[in-house]
Scaffold this motif. Sequence first.
Motif, PDB file in Angstrom:
ATOM      1  N   ALA A 121       0.813  -1.215   0.000  1.00 30.94           N
ATOM      2  CA  ALA A 121       0.000   0.000   0.000  1.00 30.94           C
ATOM      3  C   ALA A 121       0.843   1.259   0.000  1.00 30.94           C
ATOM      4  N   VAL A 122       1.894   1.314   0.816  1.00 33.72           N
ATOM      5  CA  VAL A 122       2.715   2.537   0.896  1.00 33.72           C
ATOM      6  C   VAL A 122       3.365   2.864  -0.448  1.00 33.72           C
ATOM      7  N   MET A 124       2.364   1.976  -3.371  1.00 31.79           N
ATOM      8  CA  MET A 124       1.302   2.306  -4.323  1.00 31.79           C
ATOM      9  C   MET A 124       0.848   3.754  -4.172  1.00 31.79           C
ATOM     10  N   VAL A 125       0.642   4.187  -2.933  1.00 33.56           N
ATOM     11  CA  VAL A 125       0.168   5.552  -2.690  1.00 33.56           C
ATOM     12  C   VAL A 125       1.262   6.564  -3.018  1.00 33.56           C
ATOM     13  N   VAL A 126       2.464   6.361  -2.450  1.00 34.96           N
ATOM     14  CA  VAL A 126       3.558   7.308  -2.667  1.00 34.96           C
ATOM     15  C   VAL A 126       3.959   7.332  -4.138  1.00 34.96           C
ATOM     16  N   GLY A 127       4.032   6.155  -4.758  1.00 30.30           N
ATOM     17  CA  GLY A 127       4.444   6.077  -6.152  1.00 30.30           C
ATOM     18  C   GLY A 127       3.449   6.726  -7.096  1.00 30.30           C
ATOM     19  N   THR A 128       2.150   6.496  -6.859  1.00 29.81           N
ATOM     20  CA  THR A 128       1.131   7.094  -7.722  1.00 29.81           C
ATOM     21  C   THR A 128       1.173   8.617  -7.646  1.00 29.81           C
ATOM     22  N   VAL A 129       1.269   9.158  -6.426  1.00 34.11           N
ATOM     23  CA  VAL A 129       1.337  10.612  -6.259  1.00 34.11           C
ATOM     24  C   VAL A 129       2.588  11.180  -6.924  1.00 34.11           C
ATOM     25  N   ALA A 130       3.742  10.536  -6.705  1.00 31.60           N
ATOM     26  CA  ALA A 130       4.999  11.048  -7.262  1.00 31.60           C
ATOM     27  C   ALA A 130       4.981  11.050  -8.782  1.00 31.60           C
ATOM     28  N   MET A 131       4.487   9.972  -9.383  1.00 25.93           N
ATOM     29  CA  MET A 131       4.483   9.901 -10.848  1.00 25.93           C
ATOM     30  C   MET A 131       3.464  10.867 -11.464  1.00 25.93           C
ATOM     31  N   MET A 132       2.347  11.088 -10.786  1.00 26.75           N
ATOM     32  CA  MET A 132       1.384  12.061 -11.303  1.00 26.75           C
ATOM     33  C   MET A 132       1.948  13.480 -11.226  1.00 26.75           C
ATOM     34  N   LEU A 133       2.766  13.762 -10.213  1.00 25.29           N
ATOM     35  CA  LEU A 133       3.422  15.077 -10.124  1.00 25.29           C
ATOM     36  C   LEU A 133       4.419  15.277 -11.256  1.00 25.29           C
ATOM     37  N   LEU A 134       4.937  14.172 -11.812  1.00 25.79           N
ATOM     38  CA  LEU A 134       5.851  14.260 -12.951  1.00 25.79           C
ATOM     39  C   LEU A 134       5.097  14.353 -14.280  1.00 25.79           C
ATOM     40  N   GLY A 135       3.766  14.346 -14.232  1.00 28.69           N
ATOM     41  CA  GLY A 135       2.992  14.518 -15.442  1.00 28.69           C
ATOM     42  C   GLY A 135       2.409  13.250 -16.021  1.00 28.69           C
ATOM     43  N   ALA A 141       0.611   6.106 -13.848  1.00 34.49           N
ATOM     44  CA  ALA A 141       1.147   6.316 -12.500  1.00 34.49           C
ATOM     45  C   ALA A 141       0.881   5.100 -11.616  1.00 34.49           C
ATOM     46  N   ILE A 142      -0.330   4.533 -11.728  1.00 29.45           N
ATOM     47  CA  ILE A 142      -0.651   3.343 -10.923  1.00 29.45           C
ATOM     48  C   ILE A 142       0.227   2.168 -11.324  1.00 29.45           C
ATOM     49  N   LEU A 143       0.450   2.001 -12.626  1.00 29.27           N
ATOM     50  CA  LEU A 143       1.265   0.875 -13.071  1.00 29.27           C
ATOM     51  C   LEU A 143       2.712   1.016 -12.583  1.00 29.27           C
ATOM     52  N   VAL A 144       3.297   2.214 -12.706  1.00 33.01           N
ATOM     53  CA  VAL A 144       4.662   2.412 -12.211  1.00 33.01           C
ATOM     54  C   VAL A 144       4.712   2.200 -10.700  1.00 33.01           C
ATOM     55  N   ALA A 145       3.680   2.642  -9.987  1.00 32.43           N
ATOM     56  CA  ALA A 145       3.636   2.441  -8.537  1.00 32.43           C
ATOM     57  C   ALA A 145       3.606   0.955  -8.185  1.00 32.43           C
ATOM     58  N   SER A 146       2.940   0.157  -9.021  1.00 34.62           N
ATOM     59  CA  SER A 146       2.924  -1.284  -8.758  1.00 34.62           C
ATOM     60  C   SER A 146       4.317  -1.889  -8.892  1.00 34.62           C
ATOM     61  N   CYS A 147       5.154  -1.272  -9.736  1.00 36.69           N
ATOM     62  CA  CYS A 147       6.556  -1.716  -9.830  1.00 36.69           C
ATOM     63  C   CYS A 147       7.290  -1.448  -8.528  1.00 36.69           C
ATOM     64  N   ALA A 332       9.651   4.303   0.009  1.00 33.00           N
ATOM     65  CA  ALA A 332       8.394   3.571   0.096  1.00 33.00           C
ATOM     66  C   ALA A 332       8.572   2.147   0.615  1.00 33.00           C
ATOM     67  N   LYS A 333       9.771   1.593   0.555  1.00 30.26           N
ATOM     68  CA  LYS A 333      10.037   0.280   1.142  1.00 30.26           C
ATOM     69  C   LYS A 333      10.575   0.397   2.570  1.00 30.26           C
TER      70      LYS A 333
END
Length: 705
Positions: A121-122, A124-135, A141-147, A332-333
């Motif tokens: 979960a951490v 996913m949330v942090v990654g989605t927000v960070a990637m959306m801030l990059l455009g 963003a969700i897919l990169v966060a799953s990585c 996030a880890k």
Amino acid sequence: MENFASISSTIWQSLIPSLNFSGLSAPIKDPVTVFLIIMAIMLVAPLLFERLRLPGIVGLIIAGVIIGPNGLGLLARDNTIILLGTVGLLFLMFMAGLETSLDDLKYNADKALIFGFATFAVPMVVGTVAMMLLGYNLLAAILVASCFASHTLLALPVVSKLGIMRTSVVTTTLGGTLITNVLALLVLAVVVKAHQGNLTLNFWLFLIPSLVIYTLAILWGVPKIGGWFFRRFGHDEGAEFIFVVATLFVASYIAQLIEIEPIIGAFLAGIGITQLIPQLSPLMNRIQFIGNTLFVPFFLISVGMLVNPWILLQEPQSLLVSGVMIFVAIIAKFIPAWGSGKLFGFNFAESMVMFGLSVAQAASTLAAITVAYQIELVDQLTVNGTIAMILVTCIASPWVTNRWGNKSKSQGTKSPNQDIQKESTGIKPNQLPRYRIVVPVANPHTEANLLQLALILVKKTGGTLLPLHIIVDHQGEILPSAKTQQQQLLDTAETIAHAAVAQVEPIGRLDDSIDKGILRTAFEHNANLIICGWKGFATYRDNFFGSAIDNVVRRSTIPLLITRFTHPIQTTKRVFLPILETDLTSLTFLRTLALSKILANELKASLRLLQVFPSRNFVTDLQIPEIVDIPKDQIQGNFVQGILKILQPDDLLILTHNGDSTIPGLPILGITTESIARNPKQISLIIFHFPRQISFLEDDATQLE
């Protein structure tokens, strides 16, 4: 998964032609030379990096970078490297499953669930927000966060080498890895279907039930099929090894068929079959040797060959994307590892071990990002950042795990089995006698079980195996065939011991009788334990005049383990130890309990106590705190009838014998023992015989205080 590596390699070649050294010379194609280079790397790189106080697996990854298509270009990441690397990854996850005790996993199930969801979960949330801030758009963003959420247990060889595989912190991390990887792969499947407009009800109706059915089928079916195979073909060591490897790949292939990542299938296959492979057995040693010295290093080198450090210099924006991804992946880890550690009461070193194991991004991450690039959900900058993240985390993971694993080794919590062993016996592992065990070998069909039992105790205590074969001197000619048979049996015993990496001293002798030969050998070679087989009954002649076993029992001054196995020892599911109220304070009982716990632990079977009470004096439970944590069953009334109602064919019953049966005409091991052995249920037995004049019991008194 099979084509993601070649696609990634094509991506890197198109991205940075100006910075790729592979154009300096054509990669080597000669198979002998290729294999020679890889073998040289496997030998030199770990040794060199360990001298630099870095984990050896870091050296293998960096060596892969140097020799790969994005380094000096000595080797191409062709189909052979991809094949062996994939096998190495599956072996890595399979061995993680083998090291995972179901009892430990159940004991830490709540911790594994909490950590698994947190480390999913951490990120996913942090990654989605960070990637959306990059455009990035929401799906990308969700897919990169799953990585970020998934991870590869790259540092498992480190914790295995440190001897902390079965600690609570590692077991928790293994269980959490299974949860977060499954969830991350589910997110990948959902995002891909949503991007393609195929996220329908049929998708959910197929994926979720198939995942549940598959998991239950592997965990239930593999032990059943494996138990049948080992009972039928357990005498063939080659067949056992091939069966185990085939189980790994069948489970991985079926996982692919239901759209689950093969590494999940490999991990579940390891958990399923580990119950059948004793930790200190020759079979386990072969699996670990092949995996750790050949296939896993191939995987690590292949991961290094994927990394292209020069891509960061081509576009400044690559540095920004890569920096954000690396920062998010680490933070996030770290947060769930640190937070879960606080919640579970782990110290900081243990929390860092959780972080070190869970921070590495490799196979699952690369597979996911390659799929996303194929469907044009992410661009080349994202792929570049992913590779940079893989490079940093793959180097950081083993280094962090090695540094903090050494500290957690001395400070950390033990597995529940270790705790119970220490508390229930009062005997610390380093206080067990260093066993020198005489094992008479005469029957090739029973030899394997006797040697397996002896090797468990020998390896546990750093002792020596003394396989013995006796040719009886009948005052006649000694036939050459007898000498040949003796040598064959001893060679087989020595091979089994060497396969388990145990000290062995084979002994062949000519003597007046079997029993005299056993006793004289034990005396001459300073043995402190004898393990011998028993047919399960005594004839009238044996009762009056004494068989070889009877004479050894009567005259031995050291303990004996008298065994009767009706099934291969590795298929044992439960170990039962009957106790009487008068047994609880005796040193004989404590020594037997210690042995029972060691056997149950190494055979990955459950240990249960059988409380025996007369009908009129039945009590509900033992009020002895030292053994309160061990499961107990109660028998009221007739002992033999009660015990036969509880025992099943795959159980092992351990009895204690004091050696006082000297009445002519009665079995020396007791009527009760023979009644159990003769029962049609075919129960496997170990009778622990303690001579009255034994001297080491007084020494144990000081050890047990």
